[in-house]
Design an enzyme around this catalytic site. Structure first.
Site, short mmCIF file in Angstrom:
data_model
loop_
_atom_site.label_atom_id
_atom_site.label_comp_id
_atom_site.label_asym_id
_atom_site.label_seq_id
_atom_site.Cartn_x
_atom_site.Cartn_y
_atom_site.Cartn_z
N GLY A 1 0.80 -1.22 0.00
CA GLY A 1 0.00 0.00 0.00
C GLY A 1 0.83 1.26 0.00
O GLY A 1 2.06 1.24 0.07
N SER A 2 0.13 2.40 -0.04
CA SER A 2 0.80 3.69 -0.19
C SER A 2 1.66 4.06 1.02
O SER A 2 2.75 4.63 0.86
CB SER A 2 -0.24 4.78 -0.45
OG SER A 2 -1.20 4.82 0.59
N THR A 3 1.20 3.72 2.22
CA THR A 3 2.00 4.03 3.42
C THR A 3 3.22 3.12 3.48
O THR A 3 4.33 3.56 3.82
CB THR A 3 1.15 3.89 4.70
OG1 THR A 3 -0.05 4.64 4.54
CG2 THR A 3 1.90 4.43 5.91
N ASP B 1 3.05 -3.00 8.07
CA ASP B 1 1.99 -2.86 7.10
C ASP B 1 1.02 -1.77 7.54
O ASP B 1 1.03 -1.34 8.69
CB ASP B 1 1.24 -4.19 6.93
CG ASP B 1 0.51 -4.30 5.59
OD1 ASP B 1 0.56 -3.34 4.79
OD2 ASP B 1 -0.10 -5.35 5.34
N ALA C 1 -3.19 -0.11 7.23
CA ALA C 1 -4.56 -0.56 7.51
C ALA C 1 -5.53 0.36 6.79
O ALA C 1 -5.24 1.54 6.56
CB ALA C 1 -4.84 -0.55 9.02
N ASP C 2 -6.68 -0.18 6.43
CA ASP C 2 -7.74 0.64 5.85
C ASP C 2 -8.58 1.28 6.96
O ASP C 2 -9.09 2.39 6.80
CB ASP C 2 -8.61 -0.20 4.93
CG ASP C 2 -7.82 -0.71 3.73
OD1 ASP C 2 -7.23 0.12 3.03
OD2 ASP C 2 -7.79 -1.93 3.51
N LYS D 1 -8.29 -4.72 6.55
CA LYS D 1 -7.27 -4.62 5.52
C LYS D 1 -7.78 -5.31 4.26
O LYS D 1 -8.71 -6.08 4.32
CB LYS D 1 -5.96 -5.26 6.00
CG LYS D 1 -5.31 -4.52 7.17
CD LYS D 1 -4.09 -5.23 7.74
CE LYS D 1 -3.08 -5.62 6.71
NZ LYS D 1 -2.62 -4.43 5.91
N GLY D 2 -7.15 -5.00 3.15
CA GLY D 2 -7.53 -5.67 1.91
C GLY D 2 -8.02 -4.74 0.82
O GLY D 2 -8.46 -5.20 -0.23
N GLU E 1 -1.03 -10.86 3.24
CA GLU E 1 -0.75 -10.01 4.40
C GLU E 1 -1.01 -10.78 5.69
O GLU E 1 -0.24 -10.68 6.66
CB GLU E 1 -1.61 -8.75 4.34
CG GLU E 1 -1.18 -7.78 3.25
CD GLU E 1 -2.15 -6.64 3.02
OE1 GLU E 1 -1.78 -5.69 2.32
OE2 GLU E 1 -3.29 -6.71 3.52
#
Length: 217
Positions: free
Chosen positions: A29-31, A81, A83-84, A94-95, A103
């Site tokens: 992801g972006s982060t 990682d 998180a959404d 997540k996902g 993940e």
């Protein structure tokens, strides 16, 4: 600070947890991309990484960090990682990037899960972000009917095939007050590969990028 600057601050703060000579679990992801950029500054001091997605693997290899298969390592010191969504119990959805199964596997191998987020990801109750469920294609309709029974409104993610060759159902309109129970129920549905609830294995440390710097919890 912009949202991306907060993500970058959290990603770079995770370097503190990287042990010299270790293999690092790296999410998606972006982060996490900011964390990978930070990891490049000490790539000579680590053995390599285990990655949770094809995209992250490509990014790591591009900067010269060796990527190991998860089957080649017995355990990882850390897994970093994003998180959404994440609640006060460090339980997550997540996902959003469709890498939830890999993940979850890398998180299971790791001794410590470091979650890096910007402050928009903190919520009181999980569920505003649609809950992703990875499903074997032939079970899609059956699983969707079972998810409706659990109170959700599943929507097929058109055009999305996971790195594992499966499909995603995004479940809307959930108020997740018992994340561990719901995780177990959904994982028990035939045809579900895994659900994007990280409650049984939540984050050990959360690094939250805010306008006033990084907050650790």
């Amino acid at each position: 600070m912009t949202q991306d600057e907060m993500k970058k601050a959290a990603g770079w703060a995770a370097l503190e947890y990287v042990t010299k000579g270790s293999i690092v679990g790296v999410g998606t992801g972006s982060t996490v991309n900011h964390f990978i950029d930070a990891l490049e500054t000490m790539k000579e001091q680590i053995k390599g990484a285990v990655s949770s997605s094809v995209a992250s693997t490509e990014r790591l290899e591009k900067i010269g960090i060796p990527v190991f298969d998860a089957n080649e390592v017995a355990s990882l010191d850390i897994y970093v990682d994003g998180a959404d969504e994440i609640n006060a119990n460090n339980e997550m959805i997540k996902g959003g990037g469709a890498a939830l199964t890999r993940e979850k596997i890398v998180a299971a191998i790791a001794e410590k899960f470091i979650c890096i987020i910007d402050d928009s990801k903190k919520v009181d109750v999980l569920g505003q972000f649609p809950l992703p469920v990875e499903v074997i294609p032939m079970a899609r309709s059956y699983v969707a009917r079972e998810l409706v029974k659990l109170g959700g409104d599943p929507c097929y993610r058109e055009g999305c095939i996971t790195d594992n060759g499966n499909v995603i159902l995004d479940v809307h309109n959930l108020q997740i007050t018992n994340a561990k129970e719901l995780e177990d129920k959904i994982n028990g549905i035939a045809g579900v590969v895994t659900v994007g609830l990280f409650a049984n294995r939540g984050a050990d440390v959360v690094l939250e990028g805010t306008a006033n710097g990084v907050v650790k919890s």
